[in-house]
Design an enzyme around this catalytic site. Structure first.
Site, PDB file in Angstrom:
ATOM      1  N   HIS A  36      -0.629  11.814   3.351  1.00  8.26           N
ATOM      2  CA  HIS A  36      -1.237  11.444   2.065  1.00  8.26           C
ATOM      3  C   HIS A  36      -1.919  12.664   1.437  1.00  8.26           C
ATOM      4  CE1 HIS A  36      -1.649   7.568   4.456  1.00  8.26           C
ATOM      5  NE2 HIS A  36      -0.959   7.152   3.411  1.00  8.26           N
ATOM      6  N   ARG A 192       0.455   3.399  10.868  1.00  7.44           N
ATOM      7  CA  ARG A 192       0.799   2.439  11.924  1.00  7.44           C
ATOM      8  C   ARG A 192       0.925   3.098  13.303  1.00  7.44           C
ATOM      9  NH1 ARG A 192       3.678  -0.260   7.294  1.00  7.44           N
ATOM     10  NH2 ARG A 192       2.567  -2.227   7.088  1.00  7.44           N
TER      11      ARG A 192
END
Ligand code: AMP
Length: 288
Positions: A36, A192
């Site tokens: 990100h 995740r």
């Protein structure tokens, strides 16, 4: 300078301050990692103003998926973003305080890209997922009116779906795709990954390792790799039920490769316990 906005009305007002500046958007669900941050960095470098959204979009989670346990770590996310602020550029974080800041009460519209590539790969195991993605991205584009929006290659199918959404609805936004950021051993960074236990974390390497082996099959025989690739694909998915899919497709449109194909996307989804990991590699073959 970093500003945090939690309400729709405030972000609408704020956006009006930037009418004469270029605005980059980085949509995220938070729990930020270097993947990100690489997108945010790029937007800060390329635009006067960057808006990062942090919103766990309920519409893109199916029944039985991890909406409730999806990590929400706003304070840590803000600390990570602050480390980027040496770069020039204004930064606004839009972290809606509730779902109704994005979807007004009674919201009952779905944006659904109907192209064939929107119905394969991840869509097979996650019905409705990409409708949820397209709907939230449309809402965010409409609200924030970015000139450029940044996405990761990690979600290659998602990128193609957003590209089609922008084309079909004639939205005035440029899309940019950034390379996958990986952990030291090659595992693609993902929020995740933290669900994996130590044994699963080791097994997770199978995903990238396999994609690299398939890339080697292409590179070692760029004239005639399809048979070998298909054999390997079939053998792997038949012998290891952890593969949800393993495919090689035209990277340009995620359709079957043909004579015009210039780059191949090798894409895999690998399920460890209840955690589903995805990854891909793009291999150029235009020297054929
Ligand atoms: P998410 O928060 O998972 O919705 O991801 C937000 C954006 O970050 C999407 O455009 C993803 O493709 C991108 N992204 C996620 N993981 C990575 C990664 N490992 N490298 C580059 N971009 C990523």
């Amino acid at each position: 300078m970093m500003t945090i906005v939690r309400e729709k009305n405030t972000i609408i007002r704020k956006r009006k301050d930037f009418e004469s500046q270029t605005v980059g958007l980085v949509p995220t669900m938070g729990n930020l990692h270097q993947g990100h941050l690489s997108l945010i960095q790029k937007s800060l470098e390329q635009n006067d103003v960057t808006i990062v959204t942090i919103f766990v979009n309920p519409k893109q989670f199916g029944k039985g998926e991890d909406l409730n346990k999806y990590p929400r770590t706003l304070d840590q996310d803000l600390e990570k973003i602050e480390t980027l602020l040496q770069t020039e550029g204004q930064l606004i974080i839009f972290a809606p305080k509730s779902d109704t800041e994005v979807y007004p009460p009674g919201f009952n519209t779905t944006i659904s890209v109907q192209a064939p590539f929107a119905k394969t790969l991840c869509a097979l195991q996650r019905p409705g997922h990409f409708d949820g993605v397209a709907t939230v991205i449309y809402q965010l584009f409409h609200l924030l009116r970015p000139h450029v929006a940044y996405f990761g290659q990690k979600d290659l199918q998602q990128f193609h779906i957003i590209k089609k959404l922008v084309y079909d609805l004639d939205l005035d936004v440029n899309l940019k795709m950034s390379p996958i950021v990986r952990d030291h051993d090659g595992l693609a960074l993902s929020s995740r990954n933290q669900y994996l236990n130590p044994h699963e974390r080791k097994e997770a390497l199978t995903l990238f390792k396999t994609l690299k082996e398939m890339r080697e099959l292409i590179e070692s025989n760029p004239q005639d790799f399809i048979f070998a690739l298909e054999e390997k694909r079939k053998r792997l998915i038949t012998n290891d039920p952890k593969w949800e899919y393993l495919e090689f497709l035209d990277a340009q449109n995620l359709e079957k490769i043909d004579k015009r194909t210039q780059a191949i996307a090798i894409l895999g989804a690998y399920k460890l316990g209840s955690t589903r990991l995805i990854d891909n590699i793009v291999v150029r073959i235009d020297a054929r």
